[in-house]
Scaffold this motif. Structure first.
Motif, PDB file in Angstrom:
ATOM      1  N   TYR A  20       0.830  -1.193   0.000  1.00 53.64           N
ATOM      2  CA  TYR A  20       0.000   0.000   0.000  1.00 53.64           C
ATOM      3  C   TYR A  20       0.871   1.251   0.000  1.00 53.64           C
ATOM      4  CZ  TYR A  20      -3.927  -2.955   1.538  1.00 53.64           C
ATOM      5  OH  TYR A  20      -4.911  -3.912   1.636  1.00 53.64           O
ATOM      6  N   TYR A  21       0.337   2.300  -0.586  1.00 55.46           N
ATOM      7  CA  TYR A  21       0.954   3.624  -0.564  1.00 55.46           C
ATOM      8  C   TYR A  21       0.143   4.493   0.390  1.00 55.46           C
ATOM      9  CZ  TYR A  21       1.925   8.409  -2.060  1.00 55.46           C
ATOM     10  OH  TYR A  21       2.236   9.732  -2.083  1.00 55.46           O
ATOM     11  N   PHE A  22       0.822   5.236   1.263  1.00 59.09           N
ATOM     12  CA  PHE A  22       0.166   6.192   2.161  1.00 59.09           C
ATOM     13  C   PHE A  22       0.901   7.516   2.104  1.00 59.09           C
ATOM     14  CE2 PHE A  22      -0.990   2.133   3.989  1.00 59.09           C
ATOM     15  CZ  PHE A  22      -2.345   2.311   4.213  1.00 59.09           C
ATOM     16  N   GLY A  23       0.146   8.592   2.253  1.00 59.54           N
ATOM     17  CA  GLY A  23       0.736   9.915   2.313  1.00 59.54           C
ATOM     18  C   GLY A  23      -0.084  10.832   3.196  1.00 59.54           C
ATOM     19  N   PHE A  24       0.566  11.846   3.719  1.00 55.05           N
ATOM     20  CA  PHE A  24      -0.144  12.848   4.509  1.00 55.05           C
ATOM     21  C   PHE A  24       0.504  14.205   4.312  1.00 55.05           C
ATOM     22  CE2 PHE A  24       3.145  11.340   7.412  1.00 55.05           C
ATOM     23  CZ  PHE A  24       3.663  12.532   7.928  1.00 55.05           C
ATOM     24  N   SER A  25      -0.279  15.223   4.522  1.00 56.27           N
ATOM     25  CA  SER A  25       0.222  16.591   4.594  1.00 56.27           C
ATOM     26  C   SER A  25      -0.377  17.207   5.845  1.00 56.27           C
ATOM     27  CB  SER A  25      -0.165  17.404   3.350  1.00 56.27           C
ATOM     28  OG  SER A  25      -1.569  17.489   3.249  1.00 56.27           O
ATOM     29  N   ALA A  26       0.353  18.111   6.459  1.00 55.46           N
ATOM     30  CA  ALA A  26      -0.117  18.743   7.692  1.00 55.46           C
ATOM     31  C   ALA A  26       0.262  20.207   7.684  1.00 55.46           C
ATOM     32  CB  ALA A  26       0.477  18.039   8.907  1.00 55.46           C
ATOM     33  N   PHE A  27      -0.589  21.016   8.269  1.00 57.06           N
ATOM     34  CA  PHE A  27      -0.459  22.466   8.251  1.00 57.06           C
ATOM     35  C   PHE A  27      -0.743  22.983   9.655  1.00 57.06           C
ATOM     36  CE2 PHE A  27      -2.696  26.545   7.854  1.00 57.06           C
ATOM     37  CZ  PHE A  27      -1.821  27.278   7.072  1.00 57.06           C
ATOM     38  N   ALA A  28       0.009  23.980  10.090  1.00 59.19           N
ATOM     39  CA  ALA A  28      -0.270  24.661  11.358  1.00 59.19           C
ATOM     40  C   ALA A  28      -0.163  26.158  11.109  1.00 59.19           C
ATOM     41  CB  ALA A  28       0.694  24.229  12.454  1.00 59.19           C
ATOM     42  N   ASN A  29      -0.968  26.902  11.813  1.00 58.71           N
ATOM     43  CA  ASN A  29      -0.984  28.347  11.594  1.00 58.71           C
ATOM     44  C   ASN A  29      -0.719  29.094  12.902  1.00 58.71           C
ATOM     45  OD1 ASN A  29      -3.391  27.875  12.889  1.00 58.71           O
ATOM     46  ND2 ASN A  29      -4.664  28.947  11.433  1.00 58.71           N
ATOM     47  N   GLY A  30      -0.565  30.404  12.762  1.00 60.63           N
ATOM     48  CA  GLY A  30      -0.354  31.243  13.937  1.00 60.63           C
ATOM     49  C   GLY A  30       0.950  30.931  14.634  1.00 60.63           C
ATOM     50  N   ARG A  31       0.889  30.694  15.924  1.00 62.31           N
ATOM     51  CA  ARG A  31       2.089  30.434  16.727  1.00 62.31           C
ATOM     52  C   ARG A  31       2.363  28.944  16.901  1.00 62.31           C
ATOM     53  NH1 ARG A  31       2.432  34.659  21.555  1.00 62.31           N
ATOM     54  NH2 ARG A  31       2.924  36.382  20.206  1.00 62.31           N
ATOM     55  N   ASN A  32       1.610  28.093  16.256  1.00 65.92           N
ATOM     56  CA  ASN A  32       1.710  26.656  16.479  1.00 65.92           C
ATOM     57  C   ASN A  32       2.788  26.006  15.627  1.00 65.92           C
ATOM     58  OD1 ASN A  32      -0.563  26.535  18.283  1.00 65.92           O
ATOM     59  ND2 ASN A  32      -1.861  26.832  16.489  1.00 65.92           N
ATOM     60  N   SER A  33       3.514  25.067  16.235  1.00 66.20           N
ATOM     61  CA  SER A  33       4.421  24.202  15.499  1.00 66.20           C
ATOM     62  C   SER A  33       3.662  22.943  15.117  1.00 66.20           C
ATOM     63  CB  SER A  33       5.637  23.857  16.348  1.00 66.20           C
ATOM     64  OG  SER A  33       6.411  25.014  16.594  1.00 66.20           O
ATOM     65  N   MET A  34       4.130  22.251  14.079  1.00 69.58           N
ATOM     66  CA  MET A  34       3.421  21.102  13.535  1.00 69.58           C
ATOM     67  C   MET A  34       4.316  19.867  13.638  1.00 69.58           C
ATOM     68  SD  MET A  34       3.401  18.960  10.672  1.00 69.58           S
ATOM     69  CE  MET A  34       4.635  19.819   9.753  1.00 69.58           C
ATOM     70  N   GLY A  35       3.722  18.742  14.047  1.00 71.99           N
ATOM     71  CA  GLY A  35       4.449  17.476  14.072  1.00 71.99           C
ATOM     72  C   GLY A  35       3.477  16.316  13.954  1.00 71.99           C
ATOM     73  N   SER A  48       6.800  14.036  10.059  1.00 73.84           N
ATOM     74  CA  SER A  48       7.096  15.360   9.524  1.00 73.84           C
ATOM     75  C   SER A  48       6.957  16.348  10.666  1.00 73.84           C
ATOM     76  CB  SER A  48       6.136  15.715   8.388  1.00 73.84           C
ATOM     77  OG  SER A  48       6.473  16.960   7.838  1.00 73.84           O
ATOM     78  N   TYR A  49       7.892  17.303  10.739  1.00 75.19           N
ATOM     79  CA  TYR A  49       7.904  18.269  11.831  1.00 75.19           C
ATOM     80  C   TYR A  49       8.343  19.617  11.285  1.00 75.19           C
ATOM     81  CZ  TYR A  49       9.540  20.751  15.972  1.00 75.19           C
ATOM     82  OH  TYR A  49       9.734  21.693  16.933  1.00 75.19           O
ATOM     83  N   ASP A  50       7.739  20.678  11.765  1.00 74.88           N
ATOM     84  CA  ASP A  50       8.172  22.027  11.417  1.00 74.88           C
ATOM     85  C   ASP A  50       7.990  22.910  12.634  1.00 74.88           C
ATOM     86  OD1 ASP A  50       9.026  24.298  10.098  1.00 74.88           O
ATOM     87  OD2 ASP A  50       7.575  24.149   8.467  1.00 74.88           O
ATOM     88  N   TYR A  51       9.096  23.459  13.129  1.00 75.28           N
ATOM     89  CA  TYR A  51       9.067  24.356  14.290  1.00 75.28           C
ATOM     90  C   TYR A  51       8.709  25.751  13.821  1.00 75.28           C
ATOM     91  CZ  TYR A  51      10.655  27.209  18.168  1.00 75.28           C
ATOM     92  OH  TYR A  51      10.714  28.129  19.189  1.00 75.28           O
ATOM     93  N   ASN A  52       7.745  26.373  14.450  1.00 77.55           N
ATOM     94  CA  ASN A  52       7.274  27.683  14.042  1.00 77.55           C
ATOM     95  C   ASN A  52       7.931  28.763  14.892  1.00 77.55           C
ATOM     96  OD1 ASN A  52       5.885  29.876  13.119  1.00 77.55           O
ATOM     97  ND2 ASN A  52       3.874  28.953  13.303  1.00 77.55           N
ATOM     98  N   SER A  53       9.036  29.326  14.394  1.00 80.06           N
ATOM     99  CA  SER A  53       9.737  30.381  15.125  1.00 80.06           C
ATOM    100  C   SER A  53       9.348  31.776  14.640  1.00 80.06           C
ATOM    101  CB  SER A  53      11.247  30.202  14.984  1.00 80.06           C
ATOM    102  OG  SER A  53      11.615  30.324  13.624  1.00 80.06           O
ATOM    103  N   THR A  54       8.611  31.848  13.531  1.00 80.46           N
ATOM    104  CA  THR A  54       8.292  33.153  12.936  1.00 80.46           C
ATOM    105  C   THR A  54       6.843  33.563  13.141  1.00 80.46           C
ATOM    106  OG1 THR A  54       7.731  32.134  10.838  1.00 80.46           O
ATOM    107  CG2 THR A  54      10.027  32.815  11.145  1.00 80.46           C
ATOM    108  N   ASN A  59       4.201  23.952   7.431  1.00 82.21           N
ATOM    109  CA  ASN A  59       3.584  22.742   6.884  1.00 82.21           C
ATOM    110  C   ASN A  59       4.643  21.683   6.626  1.00 82.21           C
ATOM    111  OD1 ASN A  59       4.531  22.917   3.998  1.00 82.21           O
ATOM    112  ND2 ASN A  59       3.533  24.901   4.210  1.00 82.21           N
ATOM    113  N   GLY A  60       4.167  20.475   6.364  1.00 80.33           N
ATOM    114  CA  GLY A  60       5.057  19.374   6.051  1.00 80.33           C
ATOM    115  C   GLY A  60       4.260  18.227   5.464  1.00 80.33           C
ATOM    116  N   ALA A  61       4.975  17.245   4.929  1.00 81.01           N
ATOM    117  CA  ALA A  61       4.335  16.086   4.325  1.00 81.01           C
ATOM    118  C   ALA A  61       5.322  14.930   4.347  1.00 81.01           C
ATOM    119  CB  ALA A  61       3.916  16.394   2.895  1.00 81.01           C
ATOM    120  N   ASN A  62       4.786  13.729   4.184  1.00 83.49           N
ATOM    121  CA  ASN A  62       5.634  12.561   4.055  1.00 83.49           C
ATOM    122  C   ASN A  62       4.839  11.444   3.395  1.00 83.49           C
ATOM    123  OD1 ASN A  62       7.954  10.982   4.245  1.00 83.49           O
ATOM    124  ND2 ASN A  62       8.383  11.698   6.322  1.00 83.49           N
ATOM    125  N   ARG A  63       5.543  10.416   2.925  1.00 79.72           N
ATOM    126  CA  ARG A  63       4.938   9.299   2.214  1.00 79.72           C
ATOM    127  C   ARG A  63       5.611   8.016   2.657  1.00 79.72           C
ATOM    128  NH1 ARG A  63       2.531  13.300   1.499  1.00 79.72           N
ATOM    129  NH2 ARG A  63       2.259  14.502  -0.372  1.00 79.72           N
TER     130      ARG A  63
END
Length: 102
Positions: A20-35, A48-54, A59-63
């Motif tokens: 099977y193939y699986f994929g995801f994308s994730a988004f965070a806004n404002g002051r939130n970091s995403m993981g 997938s992880y993205d630290y929100n310092s700004t 956002n991020g994605a992986n498969r």
């Protein structure tokens, strides 16, 4: 009827043994970091992880391509204390499909 994907649980259950193939994308806004983790039967496969310092959007994605047995479960989870966001634009997604049965 056998339900392959349970929207209430956010979990896919393999109906047949196969690859099977699986994929995801994730988004965070404002002051939130995403993981986000993609898990198979509780085991982390990819993340997938993205630290929100700004204080802007991140956002991020992986498969992953996985060989599953009938009944194996695949799903995504958040890292502790982190966030994802979604809207009518479907900016956070989780999808998968059978490539071929084994």
């Amino acid at each position: 009827m056998f339900e392959l994907f349970s929207p209430s649980a956010g979990m896919f259950t393999a109906p047949v043994e196969g690859v099977y193939y699986f994929g995801f994308s994730a988004f965070a806004n404002g002051r939130n970091s995403m993981g986000v983790h993609l898990r198979k039967n509780g085991q982390q496969i990819v993340a997938s992880y993205d630290y929100n310092s700004t204080h802007k959007d991140v956002n991020g994605a992986n498969r992953a391509i996985l060989q599953l047995e009938k009944g194996d479960q695949v799903y995504i989870t958040l890292w502790g204390g982190l966030h994802i966001f979604d809207s009518y634009n479907s900016v956070s997604t989780f999808s998968g499909f059978l490539l071929f049965p084994v």
